[in-house]
Scaffold this motif. Structure first.
Motif, short mmCIF file in Angstrom:
data_model
loop_
_atom_site.label_atom_id
_atom_site.label_comp_id
_atom_site.label_asym_id
_atom_site.label_seq_id
_atom_site.Cartn_x
_atom_site.Cartn_y
_atom_site.Cartn_z
N ALA A 36 49.01 50.79 49.09
CA ALA A 36 49.68 51.57 48.06
C ALA A 36 48.74 52.38 47.18
CB ALA A 36 50.50 50.63 47.18
N PHE A 37 47.49 51.91 46.97
CA PHE A 37 46.67 52.54 45.95
C PHE A 37 45.94 53.78 46.48
CE2 PHE A 37 44.61 52.45 41.95
CZ PHE A 37 43.35 52.97 42.16
N LYS A 38 46.24 54.91 45.89
CA LYS A 38 45.51 56.14 46.25
C LYS A 38 45.23 56.89 44.96
CE LYS A 38 46.88 56.88 51.02
NZ LYS A 38 47.64 55.65 51.23
N CYS A 39 43.97 56.92 44.58
CA CYS A 39 43.59 57.55 43.33
C CYS A 39 43.98 59.03 43.35
CB CYS A 39 42.08 57.41 43.14
SG CYS A 39 41.57 57.57 41.44
N PRO A 40 44.70 59.53 42.34
CA PRO A 40 45.19 60.91 42.38
C PRO A 40 44.12 61.96 42.14
CG PRO A 40 45.85 59.88 40.35
CD PRO A 40 45.21 58.81 41.15
N CYS A 41 42.94 61.53 41.63
CA CYS A 41 41.85 62.48 41.39
C CYS A 41 42.28 63.64 40.49
CB CYS A 41 41.29 63.03 42.71
SG CYS A 41 40.53 61.75 43.69
N SER A 42 42.96 63.30 39.40
CA SER A 42 43.38 64.34 38.45
C SER A 42 43.25 63.75 37.06
CB SER A 42 44.82 64.74 38.74
OG SER A 42 45.66 63.70 38.35
N ALA A 43 43.87 64.42 36.09
CA ALA A 43 43.78 63.93 34.72
C ALA A 43 44.48 62.59 34.54
CB ALA A 43 44.39 64.97 33.78
N GLU A 44 45.31 62.18 35.50
CA GLU A 44 46.09 60.95 35.33
C GLU A 44 45.37 59.73 35.87
OE1 GLU A 44 50.43 63.08 35.72
OE2 GLU A 44 49.84 61.47 37.10
N ASN A 45 44.08 59.89 36.23
CA ASN A 45 43.34 58.76 36.81
C ASN A 45 43.38 57.51 35.96
OD1 ASN A 45 42.61 60.22 38.98
ND2 ASN A 45 40.41 60.05 38.67
N THR A 46 43.13 57.69 34.65
CA THR A 46 43.02 56.52 33.77
C THR A 46 44.31 55.73 33.75
OG1 THR A 46 41.78 58.04 32.39
CG2 THR A 46 42.03 55.82 31.57
N VAL A 47 45.42 56.45 33.52
CA VAL A 47 46.72 55.77 33.44
C VAL A 47 47.02 55.05 34.75
CG1 VAL A 47 49.19 56.14 33.17
CG2 VAL A 47 47.61 57.41 31.76
N TYR A 48 46.76 55.72 35.87
CA TYR A 48 47.05 55.16 37.19
C TYR A 48 46.24 53.89 37.43
CZ TYR A 48 47.90 55.27 42.23
OH TYR A 48 48.28 54.96 43.51
N GLY A 49 44.91 54.00 37.20
CA GLY A 49 44.05 52.84 37.44
C GLY A 49 44.41 51.66 36.54
N LEU A 50 44.66 51.95 35.24
CA LEU A 50 45.00 50.88 34.31
C LEU A 50 46.34 50.25 34.65
CD1 LEU A 50 43.73 52.25 30.91
CD2 LEU A 50 42.72 50.49 32.32
N ALA A 51 47.30 51.08 35.12
CA ALA A 51 48.61 50.53 35.50
C ALA A 51 48.45 49.55 36.66
CB ALA A 51 49.57 51.65 35.89
N PHE A 52 47.63 49.92 37.66
CA PHE A 52 47.44 49.03 38.79
C PHE A 52 46.66 47.79 38.43
CE2 PHE A 52 48.87 49.92 43.07
CZ PHE A 52 49.51 51.11 42.91
N LEU A 53 45.80 47.87 37.41
CA LEU A 53 45.05 46.69 36.99
C LEU A 53 45.90 45.75 36.17
CD1 LEU A 53 41.45 47.65 35.85
CD2 LEU A 53 42.11 45.93 37.49
N PHE A 54 46.63 46.31 35.17
CA PHE A 54 47.26 45.44 34.18
C PHE A 54 48.72 45.11 34.42
CE2 PHE A 54 43.77 44.53 31.69
CZ PHE A 54 43.00 45.66 31.49
N ALA A 55 49.46 45.99 35.10
CA ALA A 55 50.88 45.65 35.32
C ALA A 55 51.05 44.40 36.18
CB ALA A 55 51.63 46.84 35.91
N PRO A 56 50.33 44.26 37.33
CA PRO A 56 50.49 43.00 38.07
C PRO A 56 50.05 41.79 37.26
CG PRO A 56 49.41 44.64 39.44
CD PRO A 56 49.45 45.19 38.05
N ALA A 57 49.02 41.95 36.40
CA ALA A 57 48.58 40.83 35.57
C ALA A 57 49.70 40.42 34.62
CB ALA A 57 47.33 41.22 34.79
#
Lengths: 315, 340
Positions: B69-90
């Motif tokens: 599922a994880f594919k870094c968008p390589c745009s301005a939304e990187n931070t939100v995307y990465g943090l969502a994948f790190l913290f939402a499952p937690a």
């Protein structure tokens, strides 16, 4: 073999958690199958949005309605509602509404799982968003070429590489939305469960006993009903073939059955675990247990009307 | 002659099967015993096995996510995307931990109806203390997920590459060409205008930071759990052997409680259904009163002068006139043995 039985018992103890897990896995598997086998984005400006939304929302609606059908409380509420001569079903309007809300909330779990898994997959959202003028405005700003090529992006047929890269952004948005939905739903579920448990007039161990009692009652009802039905059928057929007068076989009357099929109402003065328990312990023979003073609707006791997950299939 | 021959043969035939009986079952029972012994050993280490299973599940889930599922968008939304994948499952794992912990439901059931039960006079903090214990227990799975995700590196790399803060950019891009400051968000996809070596260097340094953070998290979490266990044991008012007995008692009581619930529930429902179908008056069936159930459902609290191993033990020995005494203290470790 007893050790294996112990392990199996451990699994069966958490059977509700396991069944929710199973439903989630099934929905996830179904979504994977749909998006890889059945779903093919049309990549046209007019059809992307409706196609994507249909694939996202229609299975959710189907699962929602299925949830209603499979819930025993729905049928308990609706059976005999419109028959002539019966009073308003489900008691007063407010109570009926509360019961409906409860059933809807339980039925909403599967569709929300579907939507969350579909958003995490990303294919449906990508297709729908690439056909939506709102997203075209937001992603493309003022580039007309970009807006024209956006619907072709899910099929990888956009002319410029810059526009094709927008696909990754759409997928990222979809996945973030999916995670936010999961987090919100599970938080709301926890808060709701904590509040209903908080408002429970019945203590923790008694609730546990209550659930076990209801399961046992369902099982024994099935066996006793089968036995009783067999005896009654044998009696009737024997009398038919032997042309003799049938002796009065003691079977519960229609009024008895109606009394025990009513929705459960908790009364803090008595300690009755089901309508059957209440009915059997009523003071006089002609006393109706459908309603009495002090009856209250308690959200945590919703499980009394629908014990077990396969109750409808069996009943 | 014949008579003399006959008895030895009879004796011989009688002896042979006996010898066979002795040899055959002993080897079979010894393998069965060994197998049973092994199974018993594993069932005794239930907690350790449970935690390892949870760790494997988190590891598997993380691998699945990064691959599928994880594919870094390589745009301005990187931070939100990465943090969502790190913290939402937690977060989801934390809430699931609350759901699956029986103590939280024991704590919450009936608390609005009778707040005095949860906040007894003079022991108002007990609710928060127990809530804190439950939260700490539920934090195990999220911490496992976070450490596995950080050790992998892709989520952190994506999140950090989208940062816009000047301080962090200075730290990451120190000594790199000036494109780094503007195009850091494209580093995960390898699409920057820097040389491939520079690109790879940046990716590796971000992954290295992530792995260092992951190891630090594992170390501090294990150290913290060791220190808190030691502290709890230090403050325990009960000796080591008695505590071991206590844990065994609590488990056995839980099993017995389930069995008696099943037993009584079937007897009561049998009686009710018989009376319904046969249209008879029911005979009396003694059951605990409302107050008895309430008293038995309370959270356990240790009493210095009395030796009660559970709330049920206390209820049965004290009768129903319970009132909270002045010098009660909350037992730290028996609570972690998860009664019901």
């Amino acid at each position: 073999m007893e050790k294996f039985q112990t392990v199996l018992d451990q699994f069966l103890k958490h059977h509700s958690a396991l069944s929710y897990g199973l439903v989630t896995l099934l929905t996830a598997g179904g979504e994977r199958i749909f998006s890889s086998v059945v779903f093919a984005c049309p990549c046209s400006a007019a059809w992307n949005l409706p196609y994507g939304l249909v694939f996202l929302l229609v299975p959710a609606l189907a699962l929602f309605l299925l949830g209603y059908v499979l819930s025993a409380r729905t049928w308990r509420l609706l059976t005999g509602c419109c028959a002539p001569g019966t009073r308003a079903c489900g008691g007063s309007g407010l109570r009926g509404l509360l019961v409906c809300t409860h059933v809807s909330a339980a039925a909403a779990l599967a569709p929300l799982t579907w939507v969350a898994v579909a958003l995490l997959g990303g294919a449906f959202y990508e297709c729908a968003a690439s056909g939506s003028p709102f997203f075209a405005e937001r992603l493309c700003r003022d580039s007309e070429e970009c807006k024209a090529q956006l619907p072709l992006v899910p099929c990888g047929q956009a002319g410029s590489a810059k526009v094709q890269d927008l696909l990754k952004e759409l997928k990222a948005q979809s996945q973030v939305l999916g995670w936010v939905l999961i987090a919100v739903v599970i938080t709301v579920l926890l808060v709701f469960t904590a509040v209903t448990r908080c408002l429970s007039p019945v203590s923790f161990l008694q609730l546990k006993f209550w659930k076990i009692y209801l399961e046992q009652e369902q099982q024994i009802l099935k066996t006793q009903a089968t036995e009783h039905a067999t005896e009654l059928a044998k009696e009737n057929i024997k009398c038919f073939f032997e042309c003799s007068r049938s002796k009065e076989h003691c079977t519960p009357s229609m009024k008895d059955w109606q009394q025990i099929s009513a929705l459960y109402k908790f009364n803090p003065k008595d300690q009755y675990y089901s309508m059957l328990h209440k009915y059997v312990n009523r003071r006089e023979k002609s006393h109706s247990v459908k309603s009495s003073e002090g009856d209250a609707f308690v959200p945590i006791l919703g499980f009394v009307d629908s014990p077990g997950i396969t109750s409808v299939a069996e009943l | 002659m014949k008579k003399e021959l006959a008895p030895p043969s009879a004796a011989a035939t009688a002896a042979v099967p006996q010898r066979k009986k002795k040899d055959f079952p002993s080897s079979r029972t010894s393998t069965m015993d060994a197998f049973q012994g092994l199974l018993k050993f594993f069932l005794n280490q239930k907690t350790a096995i449970g935690y390892s299973f949870m760790a494997l599940l988190t590891l598997g889930g993380e691998r699945l996510f990064s691959l599928v599922a994880f594919k870094c968008p390589c745009s301005a939304e990187n931070t939100v995307y990465g943090l969502a994948f790190l913290f939402a499952p937690a977060w989801v794992l934390l809430i699931l931990g609350f759901f699956l912990n029986n103590r939280s439901w024991r704590l919450f059931t009936g608390c609005c109806v009778n707040p005095r039960k949860i906040f007894p006079r003079g022991h108002g903090c007990r609710f928060f203390y127990v809530l804190g214990q439950i939260t700490l227990n539920s934090l195990v799975a999220p911490v496992m997920w976070l450490s596995v995700a950080l050790l992998n590196g892709t989520f952190y790399e994506c999140a950090m590459s989208g940062t816009k803060s000047a301080g962090l950019l200075d730290l990451i891009c120190k000594g790199k060409p000036k494109e780094c400051w503007e195009e850091l968000h494209k580093v995960s996809c390898g699409k920057t205008s820097m040389t491939p070596t520079d690109n790879e260097e940046l990716q590796l340094s971000l992954q290295a930071q992530s792995q260092i953070l992951g190891w630090c998290l594992i170390c501090s979490a294990s150290f913290f759990s060791l220190v808190s266990t030691c502290y709890g044991r230090c403050r325990s008012k009960v000796s080591y052997l008695q505590m071991t007995f206590w844990k065994t008692y609590v488990e056995k009581e839980k099993e017995q409680l389930e069995n008696s619930f099943l037993d009584y529930a079937s007897k009561l429902s049998m009686r009710n259904l018989k009376c319904f179908f046969e249209n008879k008056r029911p005979e009396a069936f003694p059951m605990p009163s409302f107050a008895a159930w309430e008293a038995a459902s309370e959270l356990y609290s240790f009493h210095q002068t009395r030796q009660h191993y559970s709330t049920l033990h206390k209820v049965v020995e004290d009768g129903l006139d319970l009132c909270p005494e002045e010098d009660e203290t909350t037992m730290v470790l028996v609570g972690t043995a998860e009664p019901l």
